[in-house]
Design a protein around this motif. Structure first.
Motif, mmCIF file in Angstrom:
data_model
loop_
_atom_site.group_PDB
_atom_site.id
_atom_site.type_symbol
_atom_site.label_atom_id
_atom_site.label_comp_id
_atom_site.label_asym_id
_atom_site.label_seq_id
_atom_site.Cartn_x
_atom_site.Cartn_y
_atom_site.Cartn_z
ATOM 1 N N ASN A 229 0.815 -1.228 0.000
ATOM 2 C CA ASN A 229 0.000 0.000 0.000
ATOM 3 C C ASN A 229 0.842 1.271 0.000
ATOM 4 O OD1 ASN A 229 1.033 -0.076 2.592
ATOM 5 N ND2 ASN A 229 -0.897 0.417 3.618
ATOM 6 N N ASN B 121 7.605 0.326 9.725
ATOM 7 C CA ASN B 121 6.783 1.463 9.321
ATOM 8 C C ASN B 121 7.266 2.640 10.157
ATOM 9 O OD1 ASN B 121 4.902 3.202 8.320
ATOM 10 N ND2 ASN B 121 3.101 2.071 8.975
ATOM 11 N N ARG C 125 4.575 6.301 15.284
ATOM 12 C CA ARG C 125 3.539 7.116 14.635
ATOM 13 C C ARG C 125 3.305 8.430 15.381
ATOM 14 N NH1 ARG C 125 0.836 3.398 10.913
ATOM 15 N NH2 ARG C 125 -0.885 4.869 10.714
ATOM 16 N N ARG D 185 -8.424 10.135 11.370
ATOM 17 C CA ARG D 185 -8.427 8.892 10.597
ATOM 18 C C ARG D 185 -7.497 7.893 11.266
ATOM 19 N NH1 ARG D 185 -3.944 5.826 8.077
ATOM 20 N NH2 ARG D 185 -5.098 4.140 7.103
ATOM 21 N N ASN E 62 0.724 8.880 11.431
ATOM 22 C CA ASN E 62 1.622 8.030 10.642
ATOM 23 C C ASN E 62 3.067 8.401 10.959
ATOM 24 O OD1 ASN E 62 1.276 5.890 8.582
ATOM 25 N ND2 ASN E 62 -0.423 7.164 7.859
HETATM 26 O O1 X2X Z 1 -2.532 2.949 6.707
HETATM 27 C C1 X2X Z 1 -1.568 3.504 7.242
HETATM 28 O O2 X2X Z 1 -1.664 4.524 7.902
HETATM 29 C C2 X2X Z 1 -0.196 2.897 7.065
HETATM 30 C C3 X2X Z 1 0.303 3.197 5.656
HETATM 31 O O3 X2X Z 1 0.692 3.431 7.984
HETATM 32 C C4 X2X Z 1 -0.303 1.431 7.288
HETATM 33 O O4 X2X Z 1 -0.101 0.651 6.405
HETATM 34 C C5 X2X Z 1 -0.694 0.980 8.630
#
Ligand code: X2X
Length: 342
Positions: free
Chosen positions: A44, A157, A160, A181, A221
């Motif tokens: 993604n 990732n 956040r 979100r 994020n």
């Molecule tokens: O959907 C999100 O925010 C992301 C890109 O960080 C993930 O894949 C959990």
């Protein structure tokens, strides 16, 4: 072109450049010889995120070391659909590999969200010790019961942080009824509700437009994504909450994986895991410089004290609830690395 078809166009162009780059580098192998195994890997993330750069390197190395028998094709940027769609596709075998946040994978394998418990990890040393150690091992065992295989190394990732179009988040009071979100995952919704916010579950491929049209005021994020997905274009403030750590399991459809010859499995796992470790370093380096870059692009940063957020989670019963859901055994494994959480 309306915005939807433009997005599709951009995604397809991005995918094409990743999927064909290997044949540009190795024309003799990739073009002249039909691969014995043509495998699809979807994710993604934007093409510019280190995950896609390192995955492409892995695909090239796999093609080289299998002497062209394996062609691992990369479909980035949600080109194959939302995370929810791609999770179904990797289960059915429509795609062969997929990198997914453990927190979203938890819709299928509940314990996979455990690394996202609020403020559990203090730093990356704790993260990699736990995820390359007993916590990761436990989660991968549970994943293997669901028709999927997780490669050993989880990809980064990141920690956040909250961004908003309206105001900086300094204290939990700033989150009261805040429209934020969150990805589609029970842990995320539970945590932001516990903090008093009004979370909306939205897949990542819809986030930019949800922020742009102000369906939500903010999102959360890691910096690497705020940059590569250009979220700074539609957000004004970035509050460095570091409220959870999130990583991507590199998942394979188990039936497909088990049909591959052992030597090919070995080559693929080795290169995918090495790419994951390299991606962790890329993201760490990016994080170190992105605050300055994003400031220059117009984001205003603040560094909130995280103690009041933790206390709010404790008081709301968040830790007690999730401890109970995951069970004593795996909670103890987590606390072995993080120290006492509740
Ligand atoms: O959907 C999100 O925010 C992301 C890109 O960080 C993930 O894949 C959990």
């Amino acid at each position: 072109m309306n915005s939807k078809s433009r997005r599709h166009f951009i995604q397809s162009v991005g995918a094409a450049s990743v999927a064909t780059a290997g044949s540009v580098l190795l024309p003799g192998l990739a073009v002249a010889q039909q691969a014995e195994f043509t495998l699809k890997y979807a994710n993604n993330l934007p093409v510019t995120h280190p995950m896609n750069a390192r995955a492409k390197e892995a695909a090239d190395a796999i093609r080289r070391d299998t002497k062209g028998r394996v062609d691992l094709q990369i479909f980035p940027n949600g080109q194959m659909g939302s995370d929810t769609d791609m999770l179904s596709q990797v289960r059915s075998g429509a795609i062969d590999f997929f990198t997914l946040s453990g927190l979203i994978l938890a819709t299928l394998v509940p314990v996979a969200s455990i690394n996202g418990v609020g403020f559990a990890f203090k730093d990356y040393n704790q993260v990699w010790a736990a995820m390359d150690g007993d916590v990761g091992k436990y989660v991968r065992e549970q994943i293997s019961k669901s028709g999927l295989v997780a490669m050993e190394k989880i990809w980064d990732n990141g920690f956040r942080h909250v961004t908003t179009s309206t105001k900086p988040i300094n204290t939990p009071a700033d989150l009261q009824n805040f429209k934020i979100r969150v990805p589609v995952s029970p842990l995320w919704t539970s945590m932001f509700k516990a903090l008093g916010a009004a979370p909306a579950s939205i897949n990542f491929n819809e986030v930019y437009s949800a922020l742009q049209t102000k369906v939500v005021e903010g999102q959360e994020n890691p910096l690497a994504l705020i940059e590569t997905a250009r979220l700074y274009e539609v957000q004004k403030f970035c509050s460095l909450t570091g409220h959870m750590w999130d990583g991507f399991w590199f998942l394979a459809n188990a039936k497909m994986w088990n049909r591959l010859p052992k030597d090919i499995q070995e080559i693929m796992a080795r290169h995918i895991n090495a790419a994951g470790v390299a991606e962790r370093e890329d993201v760490a380096k990016l994080n170190a410089r992105l605050e300055a870059d994003l400031k220059a692009k117009g984001l205003t940063f603040n560094h909130p004290d995280t103690a009041p957020f933790r206390i709010a989670l404790q008081k709301s019963g968040f830790y007690a609830e999730w401890h109970k859901k995951y069970g004593d055994d795996v909670w103890a494994l987590l606390e072995k690395y993080t120290g006492k959480l509740s």
